[in-house]
Motif scaffolding. Sequence first.
Motif, mmCIF file in Angstrom:
data_model
loop_
_atom_site.group_PDB
_atom_site.id
_atom_site.type_symbol
_atom_site.label_atom_id
_atom_site.label_comp_id
_atom_site.label_asym_id
_atom_site.label_seq_id
_atom_site.Cartn_x
_atom_site.Cartn_y
_atom_site.Cartn_z
ATOM 1 N N SER A 79 3.593 -1.327 8.943
ATOM 2 C CA SER A 79 3.729 -1.500 10.366
ATOM 3 C C SER A 79 2.659 -2.849 10.432
ATOM 4 O O SER A 79 2.549 -3.251 9.338
ATOM 5 C CB SER A 79 2.848 -0.466 11.054
ATOM 6 O OG SER A 79 1.422 -0.160 10.393
ATOM 7 N N SER A 80 2.310 -3.156 11.778
ATOM 8 C CA SER A 80 1.418 -4.259 11.991
ATOM 9 C C SER A 80 0.185 -4.223 11.394
ATOM 10 O O SER A 80 -0.630 -5.144 11.103
ATOM 11 C CB SER A 80 1.272 -4.780 13.377
ATOM 12 O OG SER A 80 0.713 -3.617 14.049
ATOM 13 N N GLN A 81 -0.551 -2.965 10.977
ATOM 14 C CA GLN A 81 -1.547 -2.628 10.383
ATOM 15 C C GLN A 81 -1.467 -3.073 8.839
ATOM 16 O O GLN A 81 -2.608 -3.212 8.197
ATOM 17 C CB GLN A 81 -2.283 -1.346 10.565
ATOM 18 C CG GLN A 81 -2.422 -0.795 11.811
ATOM 19 C CD GLN A 81 -2.976 0.510 11.617
ATOM 20 O OE1 GLN A 81 -3.726 0.811 10.790
ATOM 21 N NE2 GLN A 81 -2.823 1.514 12.795
ATOM 22 N N GLU A 82 -0.447 -3.133 8.237
ATOM 23 C CA GLU A 82 -0.190 -2.905 6.783
ATOM 24 C C GLU A 82 -0.446 -4.389 6.260
ATOM 25 O O GLU A 82 0.401 -5.483 6.408
ATOM 26 C CB GLU A 82 0.960 -2.404 6.397
ATOM 27 C CG GLU A 82 1.220 -2.348 4.792
ATOM 28 C CD GLU A 82 2.420 -1.555 4.642
ATOM 29 O OE1 GLU A 82 2.159 -0.575 3.794
ATOM 30 O OE2 GLU A 82 3.546 -2.229 4.813
ATOM 31 N N THR A 83 -1.478 -4.701 5.540
ATOM 32 C CA THR A 83 -1.867 -5.927 5.166
ATOM 33 C C THR A 83 -0.975 -5.983 3.683
ATOM 34 O O THR A 83 -0.713 -5.109 3.150
ATOM 35 C CB THR A 83 -3.343 -6.310 4.968
ATOM 36 O OG1 THR A 83 -3.832 -5.257 4.238
ATOM 37 C CG2 THR A 83 -4.199 -6.096 6.211
ATOM 38 N N ALA A 84 -1.205 -7.269 3.133
ATOM 39 C CA ALA A 84 -0.761 -7.203 1.855
ATOM 40 C C ALA A 84 -1.497 -6.410 0.751
ATOM 41 O O ALA A 84 -0.698 -5.787 -0.310
ATOM 42 C CB ALA A 84 -0.953 -8.804 1.235
#
Length: 202
Positions: A79-84
């Motif tokens: 999702s948009s929360q998921e950073t690298a």
Amino acid sequence: MNNPYEVLGVPRNASNEEVKKAYKQLCKKYHPDSYVDNPLADLAEEKFKEVQTAYEQIMREREGGGYSYSAGGTSAGGSSQETAELQAVRNYINARRFQEALTVLSNIGNRNAMWYYYSAIANLGIGNNLVAVEHAKQAAALEPNNAEYVNFANQMQFRSQQYQTTGYGYGRPSYGTGNLCCDLWCMDTMCECMGGDLCSCM
């Protein structure tokens, strides 16, 4: 494994709703909680796992792939929360490299709901059950409208209370059946596949 459609008792051309309905009925029928102190408990547990596996396989095929763990099922693969960094954690979890997932998590400063959710799964994977329960609850508290997080937290809390009450699992290296991967997989599959319908299977 057996043909997953045969396991659920539905034809290959069954709709997703028909598959889900059959899955829910079989979950309810074979749920381990219905077989406490029953001589058929082991048989029911195996059937319950078989149903979980079949349902996940069907849904994964119909969705064109996916991840074995709900860590990859969040918003169909992130999702948009998921950073690298969190994506790396998800990949480690999917590869069952839980300690490496926790190492990456420990270096992430921004601890959002997804961080706690992934941490709960990784901690469960290495047997840190108390931490897993607490972090699952924290993820749900941070995002109370996220059905995946809330259902996972509820499932963790339910199992924790059950085993504390019955004494089942004490002194054992695993979290329920004695097979950590199966327990983690089953719990995760339910969260991934059922969404808000998880509680109806209990």
